[in-house]
Design a protein around this motif. Sequence first.
Motif, PDB file in Angstrom:
ATOM      1  N   ALA A 119       9.707   3.475 -16.654  1.00  0.00           N
ATOM      2  CA  ALA A 119      10.457   4.595 -16.081  1.00  0.00           C
ATOM      3  C   ALA A 119       9.678   5.181 -14.908  1.00  0.00           C
ATOM      4  N   VAL A 120      10.290   5.177 -13.738  1.00  0.00           N
ATOM      5  CA  VAL A 120       9.588   5.570 -12.517  1.00  0.00           C
ATOM      6  C   VAL A 120      10.170   6.872 -11.975  1.00  0.00           C
ATOM      7  N   LYS A 121       9.288   7.802 -11.673  1.00  0.00           N
ATOM      8  CA  LYS A 121       9.724   9.061 -11.049  1.00  0.00           C
ATOM      9  C   LYS A 121       9.045   9.177  -9.699  1.00  0.00           C
ATOM     10  N   LEU A 122       9.834   9.134  -8.638  1.00  0.00           N
ATOM     11  CA  LEU A 122       9.297   9.240  -7.281  1.00  0.00           C
ATOM     12  C   LEU A 122       9.523  10.668  -6.794  1.00  0.00           C
ATOM     13  N   LYS A 123       8.424  11.320  -6.415  1.00  0.00           N
ATOM     14  CA  LYS A 123       8.525  12.744  -6.045  1.00  0.00           C
ATOM     15  C   LYS A 123       8.719  12.846  -4.541  1.00  0.00           C
ATOM     16  N   THR A 124       9.947  12.678  -4.107  1.00  0.00           N
ATOM     17  CA  THR A 124      10.232  12.612  -2.674  1.00  0.00           C
ATOM     18  C   THR A 124      10.372  14.022  -2.101  1.00  0.00           C
TER      19      THR A 124
END
Length: 293
Positions: A119-124
Amino acid sequence: MTEQQRQLTTRQGHPVYDNQSQRTVGERGPATLENYHFLEKISHFDRERIPERVVHARGFVAHGTFEAYGTIGDEPASTYTRAKLFAEKGKQTPVTIRFSTVIGGRDSSEVARDPRGFAVKLKTEDGNWDLVGNNLPVFFIRDAIKFPDVIHALKPDPVTFRQEPNRIFDFMSMTPESMHMLSWLFSPRGIPKGFRFMDGFGVNTYKMVNAEGEAVLVKYHWKTKQGIESLTQEQADAIQATELGSASKDIFEAIERGDHPQWELCVQIMSDDEHPELDFDPLDDTKTWPEDT
Ligand code: HEM
């Protein structure tokens, strides 16, 4: 710490005037419902045990950086997507990944024959973008209403408290679309050697939309740069005889010694229209897209 920072506050940040007594009606009367801080304190207390997740309970989180190529294939990324994290070569975005097993509880083995969560969370700069994934490219079911059923089939039997093959194969044999994922699970890739040695797949079909509002269908794949390595059943059995957390230990120790694992984000792209040439629906998560077309 300043005096102001030491002040106890409510969830909304209001200073708490009194954390030890409530207002009552008269000296011995009942407590009044206006005791907002009391209600908040008790509701926090009631919920301070966070129950184990029903799936993916055993997990491990790592933090890192996503670095963009600025291109997708030979094209600038902006041809396909207006998402800023892909736009410029070298642009960095903080990323958090949670690796997990699926079926076992919080203290179960990390070398079970079980899919792995990725599970990937990209903090854009435009907000968090979650790209949930698994280490296998397809899923057991096409219709989410079957999810409790497939999980119940895979979870320990409520009577024997053991994973029972009959329950698993009863469900799978009645659900032909699950056979693809089942084949992956019982293939040599069914037990990853560790979280570093597996790919991650978005599984579902997503859309990329460019600044002109034009969309394409896309599948996301995180390809491990460590190479795929898996365990045989015998190797896994030997590890879990003495160690349940071998995958967490492996990635924790690798990061500690500066051997940072890396994945390359790859995409498959298809036009967002009818595809009569295909004998499957590109939105079906039990199918992979061929890589040779
Ligand atoms: C088909 C319907 C699906 C349903 C109803 C479903 C349901 C759930 C639920 C209830 C959780 C636990 C959430 C929590 O307690 O925090 C979960 C977690 C998770 N699911 Fe699914 N899931 C589905 C499909 C998928 C698919 C296709 C993938 C892979 C792409 C996936 C990957 C994950 C992962 C990685 C987690 C753990 C997330 C984390 O580590 O924080 N699931 N899912």
